[in-house]
Design a protein around this motif. Structure first.
Motif, PDB file in Angstrom:
ATOM      1  N   MET A 138     -12.413   7.696  -0.075  1.00  0.00           N
ATOM      2  CA  MET A 138     -11.820   6.365  -0.084  1.00  0.00           C
ATOM      3  C   MET A 138     -10.353   6.389   0.327  1.00  0.00           C
ATOM      4  N   ILE A 139      -9.602   7.334  -0.196  1.00  0.00           N
ATOM      5  CA  ILE A 139      -8.193   7.415   0.175  1.00  0.00           C
ATOM      6  C   ILE A 139      -8.041   7.841   1.635  1.00  0.00           C
ATOM      7  N   SER A 140      -8.911   8.739   2.085  1.00  0.00           N
ATOM      8  CA  SER A 140      -8.873   9.177   3.482  1.00  0.00           C
ATOM      9  C   SER A 140      -9.133   8.017   4.428  1.00  0.00           C
ATOM     10  N   LEU A 141     -10.083   7.156   4.066  1.00  0.00           N
ATOM     11  CA  LEU A 141     -10.379   5.991   4.904  1.00  0.00           C
ATOM     12  C   LEU A 141      -9.175   5.064   5.010  1.00  0.00           C
ATOM     13  N   TRP A 142      -8.464   4.871   3.902  1.00  0.00           N
ATOM     14  CA  TRP A 142      -7.282   4.005   3.922  1.00  0.00           C
ATOM     15  C   TRP A 142      -6.227   4.561   4.875  1.00  0.00           C
ATOM     16  N   ILE A 143      -5.965   5.869   4.783  1.00  0.00           N
ATOM     17  CA  ILE A 143      -4.977   6.494   5.670  1.00  0.00           C
ATOM     18  C   ILE A 143      -5.433   6.399   7.125  1.00  0.00           C
ATOM     19  N   PHE A 195      -3.218  14.286  -7.523  1.00  0.00           N
ATOM     20  CA  PHE A 195      -2.802  15.023  -6.341  1.00  0.00           C
ATOM     21  C   PHE A 195      -1.447  15.668  -6.614  1.00  0.00           C
ATOM     22  N   SER A 196      -1.198  16.827  -6.018  1.00  0.00           N
ATOM     23  CA  SER A 196       0.160  17.379  -5.985  1.00  0.00           C
ATOM     24  C   SER A 196       0.871  16.825  -4.757  1.00  0.00           C
ATOM     25  N   THR A 197       2.189  17.019  -4.686  1.00  0.00           N
ATOM     26  CA  THR A 197       2.930  16.542  -3.510  1.00  0.00           C
ATOM     27  C   THR A 197       2.412  17.166  -2.215  1.00  0.00           C
ATOM     28  N   PRO A 198       2.236  18.505  -2.157  1.00  0.00           N
ATOM     29  CA  PRO A 198       1.684  19.088  -0.914  1.00  0.00           C
ATOM     30  C   PRO A 198       0.288  18.571  -0.585  1.00  0.00           C
ATOM     31  N   GLN A 199      -0.564  18.380  -1.612  1.00  0.00           N
ATOM     32  CA  GLN A 199      -1.918  17.892  -1.348  1.00  0.00           C
ATOM     33  C   GLN A 199      -1.903  16.485  -0.754  1.00  0.00           C
ATOM     34  N   TRP A 200      -1.073  15.613  -1.314  1.00  0.00           N
ATOM     35  CA  TRP A 200      -0.970  14.246  -0.791  1.00  0.00           C
ATOM     36  C   TRP A 200      -0.425  14.258   0.636  1.00  0.00           C
ATOM     37  N   SER A 201       0.593  15.068   0.861  1.00  0.00           N
ATOM     38  CA  SER A 201       1.200  15.143   2.190  1.00  0.00           C
ATOM     39  C   SER A 201       0.219  15.696   3.210  1.00  0.00           C
ATOM     40  N   GLU A 202      -0.535  16.719   2.825  1.00  0.00           N
ATOM     41  CA  GLU A 202      -1.494  17.328   3.753  1.00  0.00           C
ATOM     42  C   GLU A 202      -2.641  16.372   4.069  1.00  0.00           C
ATOM     43  N   LEU A 203      -3.096  15.595   3.069  1.00  0.00           N
ATOM     44  CA  LEU A 203      -4.154  14.626   3.321  1.00  0.00           C
ATOM     45  C   LEU A 203      -3.663  13.559   4.301  1.00  0.00           C
ATOM     46  N   ASN A 204      -2.432  13.103   4.115  1.00  0.00           N
ATOM     47  CA  ASN A 204      -1.844  12.154   5.048  1.00  0.00           C
ATOM     48  C   ASN A 204      -1.757  12.743   6.450  1.00  0.00           C
ATOM     49  N   ALA A 205      -1.443  14.039   6.517  1.00  0.00           N
ATOM     50  CA  ALA A 205      -1.328  14.695   7.816  1.00  0.00           C
ATOM     51  C   ALA A 205      -2.667  14.724   8.543  1.00  0.00           C
ATOM     52  N   GLY A 208       0.810  -1.218   0.000  1.00  0.00           N
ATOM     53  CA  GLY A 208       0.000   0.000   0.000  1.00  0.00           C
ATOM     54  C   GLY A 208       0.837   1.259   0.000  1.00  0.00           C
ATOM     55  N   ARG A 209       1.966   1.249   0.731  1.00  0.00           N
ATOM     56  CA  ARG A 209       2.827   2.419   0.793  1.00  0.00           C
ATOM     57  C   ARG A 209       3.469   2.728  -0.559  1.00  0.00           C
ATOM     58  N   ALA A 210       3.691   1.687  -1.370  1.00  0.00           N
ATOM     59  CA  ALA A 210       4.229   1.911  -2.710  1.00  0.00           C
ATOM     60  C   ALA A 210       3.133   2.330  -3.684  1.00  0.00           C
ATOM     61  N   LEU A 211       1.989   1.682  -3.604  1.00  0.00           N
ATOM     62  CA  LEU A 211       0.892   1.942  -4.543  1.00  0.00           C
ATOM     63  C   LEU A 211       0.241   3.298  -4.343  1.00  0.00           C
ATOM     64  N   MET A 212      -0.101   3.625  -3.097  1.00  0.00           N
ATOM     65  CA  MET A 212      -0.970   4.771  -2.838  1.00  0.00           C
ATOM     66  C   MET A 212      -0.417   6.123  -3.295  1.00  0.00           C
ATOM     67  N   PRO A 213       0.832   6.495  -2.950  1.00  0.00           N
ATOM     68  CA  PRO A 213       1.294   7.814  -3.393  1.00  0.00           C
ATOM     69  C   PRO A 213       1.442   7.922  -4.905  1.00  0.00           C
ATOM     70  N   ILE A 214       1.825   6.823  -5.564  1.00  0.00           N
ATOM     71  CA  ILE A 214       1.972   6.859  -7.022  1.00  0.00           C
ATOM     72  C   ILE A 214       0.607   7.000  -7.676  1.00  0.00           C
TER      73      ILE A 214
END
Length: 442
Positions: A336-341, A270-280, A256-262
């Protein structure tokens, strides 16, 4: 320094705070190396197989934690505590190695150097994890383990959530030098706190200050005794099933850690900041849920809570795989992505509690390190597996494969049981006065 809250053996608050902060420190490299950097590399056009390979290599130190456990069980400086000298040394190594990331000016063209430095950072982080886990098992009462694991998981989740939120912007705006400096300063602040906390009363704060070894700490056993005692408990049925659970849980995490950000960057835009902020945001939410889950685990058992969480995760993965026509709906994708995180910290606290519950106190660092090493070997395998199938499968098939891994994990959890009433893993007779650790019927 006579306040009991500065001593881990007598202050429950000190145990919770120290565990949370030590795991927060582990979250700093995770937020940088495992969340923000992969997304940033994907944005810069680095191939998915290369990113998956990078993740697989930098996770290797976590897979070899079992080599560190025997060293920590054998080589001790008891005047400063049984595990604390190791915790401090590895935390300092983390601070210095994070600074080393600033030497990489262009990560996209220096992937090899990025892998090497990331490997070293994770080597210190993984060793710090072994020391902290061993210290926890040594000093924490059995009835507090669920709550402590919740605090530790909370700390780590907040660590990688806060780091990924900040790093996503720093990488894009200022590059690796400033990013590395900020991460190193965060780890340094926690190092200062760890300097002030001792395991037991009467021990030295620093090697050159007054104090002596606590009589409660026995002299370290020989390597032969460590492995002899460990062999007594490691090959029981619950322990073997535990290793299977840990491997599959790690494989799910690594895949999942390899698949999800790609996928977030290349499919969901997603942009890099958007992905990082959602993870945060969602990582912090998951950490809060995991924190309150501690007493629930103490009451109902890690197996029950973990089984339910894994079932929900599997349903989530197969649902995402079968609803590709809805991937253009931004709200659906975000949910869906938020639920996974959100589910990740909850799974983490259950895995830790389940593994810790069957560790004997005598060789706790070694035994727990073996379980976690098996988990991290699975994580490396999971990342490399994704890299191997990424070029020949569709995105929908990728999510279906993740669901299959979750299904296998659920089967492994159902296999984990103790027979009859709660059993005990007895220490070998040679362990003397070392106490007995119960295995709860989870």
């Amino acid at each position: 320094m006579h306040n009991p809250e500065w001593f881990l053996s007598t202050g429950s608050r000190a145990r919770y705070i120290t565990g949370a902060l030590a795991y927060f420190a582990q979250g700093i490299p995770k937020g940088l190396l495992h969340i923000a950097l992969p997304a940033w590399l994907a944005v810069e056009g680095v191939a998915p197989a290369t990113i998956a390979g990078f993740l697989g290599v930098i996770m290797l130190p976590w897979a070899f934690k079992l080599l560190v456990g025997p060293l920590m069980d054998h080589y001790e400086y008891l005047p400063m505590g049984k595990r604390r000298p190791w915790v401090l040394t590895m935390q300092l190594g983390m601070v210095i190695s994070l600074l080393g990331l600033g030497l990489i000016e262009d990560p996209t063209s220096q992937i090899g150097l990025l892998m090497a430095v990331g490997f070293v950072v994770n080597a210190f982080t993984a060793a710090q994890d072994v020391a902290v886990d061993g210290m926890s098992i040594d000093l924490v009462p059995l009835e507090e383990e669920g709550r402590l694991n919740a605090f530790m998981s909370f700390g780590k989740a907040v660590g990688w959530a806060a780091t990924s939120a900040i790093i996503g912007t720093l990488l894009v705006t200022y590059g690796t030098k400033v990013t590395a400096l900020v991460c190193s300063l965060g780890a340094a602040a926690i190092f200062v706190y760890l300097l002030l906390v001792r395991e037991r009363h009467g021990e030295r704060l620093l090697p050159w200050t007054a104090g002596e070894a606590s009589p409660k700490n026995e002299p370290p056993p020989s390597f032969r005794q460590v492995f002899s005692d460990l062999n007594h408990v490691l090959w029981s049925r619950p322990s073997l099933v535990m290793m299977l659970i840990m491997f599959i849980a790690g494989m799910f995490s690594g895949y999942g850690r390899a698949l999800m950000p790609i996928a977030a960057v290349q499919v969901f835009e997603f942009s890099t900041p958007q992905w990082s902020e959602l993870n945060a945001v969602m990582g912090f939410a998951g950490a809060v849920v995991a924190l309150f889950l501690g007493p629930v685990i103490d009451r109902h058992g890690a197996k029950s809570v973990m089984g339910l969480t894994i079932l929900l995760t599997g349903v989530h993965a197969f649902t995402l795989a079968s609803t590709q026509e809805m991937w253009t709906n931004d709200t659906y994708v975000m949910v869906m992505i938020s639920l996974w995180i959100l589910l990740l910290p909850i799974i983490m606290v259950c895995v830790l509690a389940l593994a810790m519950s069957i560790c004997s106190s005598a060789e706790s660092a070694t035994q727990f390190a073996i379980y976690m090493s098996v988990c991290n070997i699975g994580a490396t395998v999971g990342s490399l597996f994704y890299g191997a199938v990424a070029e020949v499968t569709s995105w929908s098939q990728n999510y279906a494969l993740m669901g299959m891994i979750v299904f296998l994990l659920l089967l492994a959890i159902l296999m984990y049981r103790t027979r009859g009433h709660p059993e005990k893993l007895l220490e070998p007779k040679s362990s003397g006065t070392r106490h007995i650790r119960e295995i709860h019927r989870h």
